[in-house]
Design a protein around this motif. Structure first.
Motif, PDB file in Angstrom:
ATOM      1  N   GLU A  33      68.070  22.601  15.515  1.00 21.97           N
ATOM      2  CA  GLU A  33      67.305  23.632  14.816  1.00 21.97           C
ATOM      3  C   GLU A  33      65.975  23.082  14.317  1.00 21.97           C
ATOM      4  OE1 GLU A  33      67.802  26.689  11.007  1.00 21.97           O
ATOM      5  OE2 GLU A  33      69.397  25.271  11.512  1.00 21.97           O
ATOM      6  N   ARG A  65      68.657  29.168  11.263  1.00 26.44           N
ATOM      7  CA  ARG A  65      67.534  30.035  10.914  1.00 26.44           C
ATOM      8  C   ARG A  65      66.811  30.428  12.193  1.00 26.44           C
ATOM      9  NH1 ARG A  65      63.455  28.072   6.323  1.00 26.44           N
ATOM     10  NH2 ARG A  65      65.411  28.351   5.167  1.00 26.44           N
ATOM     11  N   PHE A  66      66.799  31.717  12.489  1.00 18.80           N
ATOM     12  CA  PHE A  66      66.142  32.203  13.707  1.00 18.80           C
ATOM     13  C   PHE A  66      64.650  32.436  13.452  1.00 18.80           C
ATOM     14  CE2 PHE A  66      70.565  33.920  14.345  1.00 18.80           C
ATOM     15  CZ  PHE A  66      70.889  33.099  15.402  1.00 18.80           C
ATOM     16  N   PRO A  67      63.812  32.301  14.485  1.00 21.57           N
ATOM     17  CA  PRO A  67      64.149  31.798  15.826  1.00 21.57           C
ATOM     18  C   PRO A  67      64.423  30.297  15.784  1.00 21.57           C
ATOM     19  CG  PRO A  67      61.794  32.129  15.639  1.00 21.57           C
ATOM     20  CD  PRO A  67      62.383  32.646  14.370  1.00 21.57           C
ATOM     21  N   GLU A 104      58.468  30.380  24.390  1.00 23.45           N
ATOM     22  CA  GLU A 104      57.488  30.980  23.490  1.00 23.45           C
ATOM     23  C   GLU A 104      56.449  29.955  23.055  1.00 23.45           C
ATOM     24  OE1 GLU A 104      60.501  34.264  21.455  1.00 23.45           O
ATOM     25  OE2 GLU A 104      60.128  32.366  20.419  1.00 23.45           O
ATOM     26  N   ARG A 106      64.305  32.123  25.316  1.00 26.80           N
ATOM     27  CA  ARG A 106      62.951  32.565  25.606  1.00 26.80           C
ATOM     28  C   ARG A 106      61.998  31.364  25.539  1.00 26.80           C
ATOM     29  NH1 ARG A 106      65.744  36.116  26.697  1.00 26.80           N
ATOM     30  NH2 ARG A 106      65.759  38.291  26.011  1.00 26.80           N
ATOM     31  N   ARG A 144      63.246  28.946  22.649  1.00 28.24           N
ATOM     32  CA  ARG A 144      63.851  29.379  21.389  1.00 28.24           C
ATOM     33  C   ARG A 144      64.799  30.550  21.645  1.00 28.24           C
ATOM     34  NH1 ARG A 144      59.467  29.919  16.641  1.00 28.24           N
ATOM     35  NH2 ARG A 144      58.774  31.732  17.859  1.00 28.24           N
ATOM     36  N   PHE A 145      65.626  30.810  20.656  1.00 29.51           N
ATOM     37  CA  PHE A 145      66.491  31.992  20.725  1.00 29.51           C
ATOM     38  C   PHE A 145      66.511  32.673  19.365  1.00 29.51           C
ATOM     39  CE2 PHE A 145      69.074  28.310  19.831  1.00 29.51           C
ATOM     40  CZ  PHE A 145      70.062  28.703  18.943  1.00 29.51           C
ATOM     41  N   HIS A 146      66.617  33.999  19.375  1.00 30.17           N
ATOM     42  CA  HIS A 146      66.537  34.821  18.166  1.00 30.17           C
ATOM     43  C   HIS A 146      67.897  35.383  17.756  1.00 30.17           C
ATOM     44  CE1 HIS A 146      62.006  35.116  18.126  1.00 30.17           C
ATOM     45  NE2 HIS A 146      62.233  34.632  19.339  1.00 30.17           N
ATOM     46  N   LYS A 147      68.910  35.104  18.549  1.00 32.32           N
ATOM     47  CA  LYS A 147      70.278  35.486  18.222  1.00 32.32           C
ATOM     48  C   LYS A 147      71.207  34.610  19.033  1.00 32.32           C
ATOM     49  CE  LYS A 147      70.479  39.148  21.726  1.00 32.32           C
ATOM     50  NZ  LYS A 147      70.744  40.578  21.984  1.00 32.32           N
TER      51      LYS A 147
END
Length: 342
Positions: A103, A65-67, A28, A26, A15-18
């Motif tokens: 996503e 939509r993060f993550p 996770e 990352r 996943r990515f947060h930005k």
């Protein structure tokens, strides 16, 4: 839902947060639950990487939509099926078809839930690594069949030919008795492309593509251009096209804007066609034709993906960085479950 045994419903997912480059990815732990109606849960053995994912990662498809998850194709083994699923069962070897929103249905994980109508059962003699490396690249190169109606004797110019799609296009051209003409920027990959089946290889840094193609075709030009570059590149290729030829543009390596000289296009009755392979998997009838075309050819070995390099799931950042380096010839694969990948 049916399953041979109770399994945990968590996954290790990328996943990515930005937005950003490979460094924002990352691995996770997430909960994914049980498959709902018309869904299956898959233990993912391997994931094939695609350049469209880097565009998505950088925000090229708009806000998410993060993550957010990532990944467009994968192969593995069915763990559980939801209600209404009749063509798949626990233990089946399968591949997922590309084309769904990353996503919501990102495949880069060791376990995913996926719509059953986008999952294809595999013969056991197709390896899961090769299956994960096949469907997006051959589905894209399938434009030569679906759009260009490739025929024996057709000259086909394939740009960026060392990419996984480029190599798939070379193989499909050869399978149909056509003549693949590969282009590559430097001479570093020339010998390898010839070994992979290109009838001719043009090094664009030192050779004029149009001049070379016209020389190879006795001045007639190529009926099909299969172009990953776009931008100003197509204008340079136009003189290499045969009368009533078609240029299929499927990539953006040369930028998001394209210029073509209208007079030669009109005088020679040329066609330029944008191509996104998602159009095939989005339509059930076309999706069925794709599976009918590819599956027996993959099983027989007539089409076989070139694997450039494999990475572990924990090394996914390095895998995407390697793809961005353009060093590879063929497909990059991430192994998410070595125990299943073999």
């Amino acid at each position: 839902m049916t399953s041979a045994s109770k399994v945990e419903t968590t996954a290790r997912a990328v996943r990515f947060h930005k937005f950003g480059g490979p460094e924002v990815l990352r691995v996770e732990a997430i909960k994914i639950g049980e498959p709902g109606p018309d869904e299956v849960r898959i233990a993912v053995a391997a994931i094939g990487l695609n350049r469209v994912e880097t565009i998505y990662l950088q925000g090229g498809f708009g806000p998410v939509r993060f993550p957010a998850t990532i990944g467009y194709e994968a192969a593995g083994i069915i763990e559980a099926v939801g209600s209404g699923v009749t063509h798949l069962a626990h233990g089946d070897h399968v591949v997922v078809l590309y084309g769904l929103a990353m996503e919501q249905f990102g495949t880069c994980a060791d376990r995913i839930i996926y719509p059953a109508d986008r999952v294809v059962k595999l013969p056991r003699d197709i390896s899961l690594i090769e299956a994960a490396a096949s469907w997006m690249q051959y589905g894209t190169a399938y434009g030569l069949v679906e759009i260009a109606d490739i025929q024996p004797g057709d000259h086909v110019v394939i740009t960026a030919a060392s990419s996984s799609v480029g190599i798939a296009a070379i193989q499909i051209a050869n399978a149909h008795g056509a003549i693949p003409i590969a282009t590559t920027r430097t001479s570093a990959k020339k010998q390898r492309l010839a070994a992979l089946g290109a009838a001719h290889v043009i090094v664009t840094d030192v050779e004029d593509v149009a001049e070379e193609v016209l020389a190879m075709t006795g001045g007639k030009g190529a009926r099909i251009i299969f172009d990953a570059i776009g931008g100003p590149n197509l204008a340079e290729l136009t003189p290499a096209m045969a009368r009533e030829g078609i240029a299929i543009v499927y990539g953006l390596f040369g930028g998001i804007a394209m210029e073509v000289p209208l007079a030669p296009f009109m005088q020679a009755n040329l066609t330029v066609r944008g191509w996104s392979a998602d159009v095939v998997t989005a339509d059930p009838a076309r999706r069925a034709r794709l599976v009918e075309y590819l599956l027996p050819r993959l099983e027989s070995g007539e089409l076989r993906p070139e694997i450039a390099r494999t990475f572990a799931l924990d090394d996914v950042t390095q895998a995407y960085a390697y793809m961005e380096s353009n060093q590879q010839i063929g497909k990059i694969v991430v192994i998410s479950r070595p125990d299943l990948a073999g």
